[in-house]
Design an enzyme around this catalytic site. Structure first.
Site, PDB file in Angstrom:
ATOM      1  N   GLY A  69     -29.731 -21.611  38.378  1.00  0.00           N
ATOM      2  CA  GLY A  69     -28.638 -21.361  39.316  1.00  0.00           C
ATOM      3  C   GLY A  69     -28.764 -22.298  40.507  1.00  0.00           C
ATOM      4  N   LYS A 103     -40.765 -10.539  52.308  1.00  0.00           N
ATOM      5  CA  LYS A 103     -41.472 -11.731  52.786  1.00  0.00           C
ATOM      6  C   LYS A 103     -42.646 -11.337  53.693  1.00  0.00           C
ATOM      7  CE  LYS A 103     -37.341 -14.577  52.251  1.00  0.00           C
ATOM      8  NZ  LYS A 103     -36.056 -14.971  52.863  1.00  0.00           N
ATOM      9  N   LEU A 125     -37.168 -21.128  33.859  1.00  0.00           N
ATOM     10  CA  LEU A 125     -36.437 -19.871  33.638  1.00  0.00           C
ATOM     11  C   LEU A 125     -35.416 -19.718  34.755  1.00  0.00           C
ATOM     12  CD1 LEU A 125     -39.411 -17.418  32.786  1.00  0.00           C
ATOM     13  CD2 LEU A 125     -38.314 -19.149  31.340  1.00  0.00           C
ATOM     14  N   GLY A 126     -34.137 -19.824  34.422  1.00  0.00           N
ATOM     15  CA  GLY A 126     -33.070 -19.716  35.420  1.00  0.00           C
ATOM     16  C   GLY A 126     -32.617 -21.095  35.856  1.00  0.00           C
ATOM     17  N   VAL A 131     -31.023 -22.706  42.865  1.00  0.00           N
ATOM     18  CA  VAL A 131     -32.320 -23.381  43.030  1.00  0.00           C
ATOM     19  C   VAL A 131     -32.682 -24.168  41.768  1.00  0.00           C
ATOM     20  CG1 VAL A 131     -34.773 -23.056  43.528  1.00  0.00           C
ATOM     21  CG2 VAL A 131     -33.083 -21.572  44.638  1.00  0.00           C
TER      22      VAL A 131
HETATM   23  N1  LIG Z   1     -30.882 -19.594  46.935  1.00  0.00           N
HETATM   24  C1  LIG Z   1     -31.765 -19.653  47.915  1.00  0.00           C
HETATM   25  O1  LIG Z   1     -31.475 -20.160  49.011  1.00  0.00           O
HETATM   26  C2  LIG Z   1     -33.146 -19.136  47.730  1.00  0.00           C
HETATM   27  C3  LIG Z   1     -34.110 -19.330  48.739  1.00  0.00           C
HETATM   28  C4  LIG Z   1     -35.418 -18.879  48.537  1.00  0.00           C
HETATM   29  C5  LIG Z   1     -35.746 -18.226  47.369  1.00  0.00           C
HETATM   30  N2  LIG Z   1     -34.781 -18.025  46.416  1.00  0.00           N
HETATM   31  C6  LIG Z   1     -35.165 -17.319  45.208  1.00  0.00           C
HETATM   32  O2  LIG Z   1     -35.003 -18.174  44.098  1.00  0.00           O
HETATM   33  C7  LIG Z   1     -34.648 -17.421  42.956  1.00  0.00           C
HETATM   34  C8  LIG Z   1     -33.353 -17.963  42.373  1.00  0.00           C
HETATM   35  O3  LIG Z   1     -32.343 -17.897  43.342  1.00  0.00           O
HETATM   36  P1  LIG Z   1     -30.939 -18.611  43.141  1.00  0.00           P
HETATM   37  O4  LIG Z   1     -30.277 -18.621  44.483  1.00  0.00           O
HETATM   38  O5  LIG Z   1     -31.093 -19.895  42.420  1.00  0.00           O
HETATM   39  O6  LIG Z   1     -30.200 -17.531  42.229  1.00  0.00           O
HETATM   40  P2  LIG Z   1     -28.947 -17.766  41.255  1.00  0.00           P
HETATM   41  O7  LIG Z   1     -28.331 -16.445  41.050  1.00  0.00           O
HETATM   42  O8  LIG Z   1     -28.101 -18.882  41.761  1.00  0.00           O
HETATM   43  O9  LIG Z   1     -29.657 -18.258  39.915  1.00  0.00           O
HETATM   44  C9  LIG Z   1     -30.335 -17.409  39.028  1.00  0.00           C
HETATM   45  C10 LIG Z   1     -29.940 -17.817  37.639  1.00  0.00           C
HETATM   46  O10 LIG Z   1     -30.717 -17.102  36.703  1.00  0.00           O
HETATM   47  C11 LIG Z   1     -29.867 -16.779  35.619  1.00  0.00           C
HETATM   48  N3  LIG Z   1     -30.440 -15.634  34.893  1.00  0.00           N
HETATM   49  C12 LIG Z   1     -30.399 -14.336  35.196  1.00  0.00           C
HETATM   50  N4  LIG Z   1     -31.056 -13.614  34.257  1.00  0.00           N
HETATM   51  C13 LIG Z   1     -31.512 -14.487  33.365  1.00  0.00           C
HETATM   52  C14 LIG Z   1     -32.255 -14.358  32.167  1.00  0.00           C
HETATM   53  N5  LIG Z   1     -32.666 -13.168  31.736  1.00  0.00           N
HETATM   54  N6  LIG Z   1     -32.554 -15.476  31.461  1.00  0.00           N
HETATM   55  C15 LIG Z   1     -32.138 -16.679  31.894  1.00  0.00           C
HETATM   56  N7  LIG Z   1     -31.448 -16.869  33.042  1.00  0.00           N
HETATM   57  C16 LIG Z   1     -31.130 -15.783  33.743  1.00  0.00           C
HETATM   58  C17 LIG Z   1     -28.517 -16.464  36.243  1.00  0.00           C
HETATM   59  O11 LIG Z   1     -27.483 -16.617  35.305  1.00  0.00           O
HETATM   60  C18 LIG Z   1     -28.456 -17.517  37.346  1.00  0.00           C
HETATM   61  O12 LIG Z   1     -27.860 -18.707  36.935  1.00  0.00           O
HETATM   62  C19 LIG Z   1     -34.572 -15.952  43.436  1.00  0.00           C
HETATM   63  O13 LIG Z   1     -35.816 -15.329  43.216  1.00  0.00           O
HETATM   64  C20 LIG Z   1     -34.324 -16.101  44.914  1.00  0.00           C
HETATM   65  O14 LIG Z   1     -34.770 -14.983  45.648  1.00  0.00           O
HETATM   66  C21 LIG Z   1     -33.502 -18.466  46.558  1.00  0.00           C
HETATM   67  N1  LIG Z   2     -30.932 -14.539  51.648  1.00  0.00           N
HETATM   68  C1  LIG Z   2     -32.086 -15.266  52.093  1.00  0.00           C
HETATM   69  C2  LIG Z   2     -32.284 -16.468  51.211  1.00  0.00           C
HETATM   70  C3  LIG Z   2     -33.639 -17.081  51.345  1.00  0.00           C
HETATM   71  O1  LIG Z   2     -34.666 -16.271  50.859  1.00  0.00           O
HETATM   72  C4  LIG Z   2     -31.868 -15.681  53.549  1.00  0.00           C
HETATM   73  O2  LIG Z   2     -30.779 -15.498  54.100  1.00  0.00           O
HETATM   74  O3  LIG Z   2     -32.810 -16.161  54.172  1.00  0.00           O
END
Ligand SMILES: NC(=O)c1ccc[n+]([C@@H]2O[C@H](COP(=O)([O-])OP(=O)(O)OC[C@H]3O[C@@H](n4cnc5c(N)ncnc54)[C@H](O)[C@@H]3O)[C@@H](O)[C@H]2O)c1
Ligand SMILES: N[C@@H](CCO)C(=O)O
Ligand code: NA
Length: 440
Positions: A20, A210, A17-18, A22
């Site tokens: 982006g 966190k 699911l998702g 990650v």
């Molecule tokens: N990016 C980081 O460095 C990082 C680090 C630790 C944790 N996280 C966590 O990982 C998760 C994802 O982060 P990310 O940076 O990849 O975010 P992102 O915004 O890059 O990706 C999220 C994706 O989900 C899609 N999306 C939103 N609603 C949706 C739906 N209803 N159905 C299907 N797809 C949907 C969006 O279009 C987007 O592409 C978050 O919970 C974030 O807190 C991210």
């Molecule tokens: N925005 C967060 C991403 C990781 O959870 C940070 O800067 O650490």
């Protein structure tokens, strides 16, 4: 040792699911490491569907895998749901449905786990599914499974973390270059660390979520974001850093989770969970955590101090933690077992911030005349706050008084600062900052 791959083992079906920052890296790692993962799990991983918002934005992914209907994947026949969308809604409903139908869940979603961890764990326990979320705290750093599994036989007393990379980058730059908060934030934005709306990072919401997850696992107690006292870093000034330097300290945004005594029942334990910028001695292992790195310092009765350090954000590092959970959960599927839930049997009370013992560093501009020191000291004494050190720097008619207190209840320290603001002897309260570390 045999390196024979399992023959004919049924694939473990994964719904993502998702997709982006990650999610894209999760797909890449599953594809690129497919052979090794099959050998490690004892069955191949098969991605059966990927829920996205805009299928046209994913030309590299087989179109038949893409759907905009995440619910259809949750209701389908996947074994494991990996959630990397983020946020509370609609993800909460999706994951509860997945868990209730017996699908194991791997998530990177700190906001959801910090707010609804109890609900999700209950749903997992009901159906005998696994729920893992290592990526949600400190990205690639293994910290949640160490707390949940490796250290579960020990009694943890304290978890002290730098768990937000964006704010650590900003504070590190302010320390190294003398830049202001807004200059350092602009740099963090240019480098892609800070998001367009940096509120969740800068105001400490991300670190508080966190902290809630860390405290819940460390102390076997339900802790949600609302239980975490929170202050962000936007009020930290270069003057605060100058004061910190004079004390042999730097300033870090700390997520502090502690086993403390219950103020209503001092023979019993309580939990304190709090996030704020604090001075920390440069000799402390967390002081040297620079750039956008994360680190978590854990103290346990038998183990003593432990330090975990690494990348807390970014597609690859976060995907590494997601894959670690995915392999663990897939192995459990192959063995038709589960990894066990988390216990919240201790159900310790949450100690309010006002009753939590802290130490303050206070820097005051005062008129350099007789009686000033006594007047200032009286304000501290009035609140039963004991002063540890006091230093005066004279500048003609004016002077700066720098005081560091002994440990006192935070509300007594806050009341003292309020009264100093109103004191006729105090021209300005220049800097107020909590000091981390034992009383000297
Ligand atoms: N990016 C980081 O460095 C990082 C680090 C630790 C944790 N996280 C966590 O990982 C998760 C994802 O982060 P990310 O940076 O990849 O975010 P992102 O915004 O890059 O990706 C999220 C994706 O989900 C899609 N999306 C939103 N609603 C949706 C739906 N209803 N159905 C299907 N797809 C949907 C969006 O279009 C987007 O592409 C978050 O919970 C974030 O807190 C991210
Ligand atoms: N925005 C967060 C991403 C990781 O959870 C940070 O800067 O650490
Ligand atoms: Na982690």
């Amino acid at each position: 040792m045999s390196n024979t791959l399992p023959r004919g083992a049924a694939p473990i079906r994964v719904a993502l699911l998702g997709c982006g920052t990650v999610g894209t890296e999760v797909v890449r790692l599953i594809e690129e490491q497919s052979k090794d993962l099959t050998a490690r799990i004892g069955a191949p991983l098969e991605i059966v569907g990927i829920a996205v918002r805009r299928p046209d934005k994913h030309p590299d992914i087989k179109a038949s895998l893409l759907t905009t209907d995440a619910q259809s994947l949750v209701d389908g026949d996947a074994d494991i749901v990996v959630e990397v969308i983020g946020g509370i809604d609609p993800v909460k409903g999706l994951l509860v449905d997945a868990l209730r139908s017996g699908k194991s869940v791997v998530s990177a979603n700190k906001a959801l786990l910090a707010e609804e961890g109890g609900l999700l764990h209950a749903a997992a326990a009901e159906s005998g599914a696994d729920l893992y979320y290592e990526a949600a705290v400190a990205g690639a750093i293994p910290i949640l499974r160490p707390l949940r599994e490796s250290m579960v036989g020990d009694r943890i007393t304290r978890v002290l973390g730098i768990v937000n990379g964006t704010t650590n980058y900003i504070l590190s730059r302010m320390d190294e270059t003398g830049s202001s908060f807004s200059e350092a934030l602009a740099e963090a934005t240019d480098l892609g660390y800070a998001e367009a709306d940096p509120t969740a990072d800068v105001d400490g919401f991300d670190a508080a979520a966190k902290a809630a997850i860390l405290a819940a696992l460390a102390f076997h107690t339900p802790v949600t974001t609302d239980d975490v006292y929170r202050e962000g870093i936007s009020a930290v000034t270069s003057g605060d850093f100058a004061s910190a330097r004079d004390m042999g300290c730097t300033i870090k945004l700390l997520s502090i989770c502690e086993r403390v005594s219950d103020p209503d029942n001092p023979s019993e334990d309580a939990v304190s969970a709090r996030v704020y910028p604090a001075m920390i001695p440069r000799t402390h292992p967390l002081a040297s955590v620079g750039d956008a790195f994360n680190a978590v310092f854990v103290e346990a009765e038998a183990a003593g101090p432990l330090m975990f350090y690494g990348k807390g954000a970014g597609g690859d590092p976060t995907a590494s933690a997601v894959l670690g959970d995915l392999v663990a959960v897939a192995r459990n599927k192959v063995a038709t077992t589960t990894g066990g839930g988390v216990s919240t049997y201790a159900a310790l009370p949450i100690r309010p911030m006002g009753k939590t013992p802290t130490r303050y560093h206070v820097s005051l501009d005062v008129s350099d005349k007789a009686g000033v020191l006594a007047a200032v000291a009286t304000e501290f004494a009035r609140n039963d706050v004991s002063i540890s050190t006091v230093r005066q720097e004279g500048r003609g008619d004016e002077a700066t008084l720098v005081l560091v207190t002994h440990t006192a209840a935070d509300e007594a320290l806050a009341a003292t600062v309020e009264q100093l603001h109103a004191s006729e002897y105090v021209r300005a309260v220049v800097s107020v900052m909590r000091v981390e570390g034992k009383d000297s």
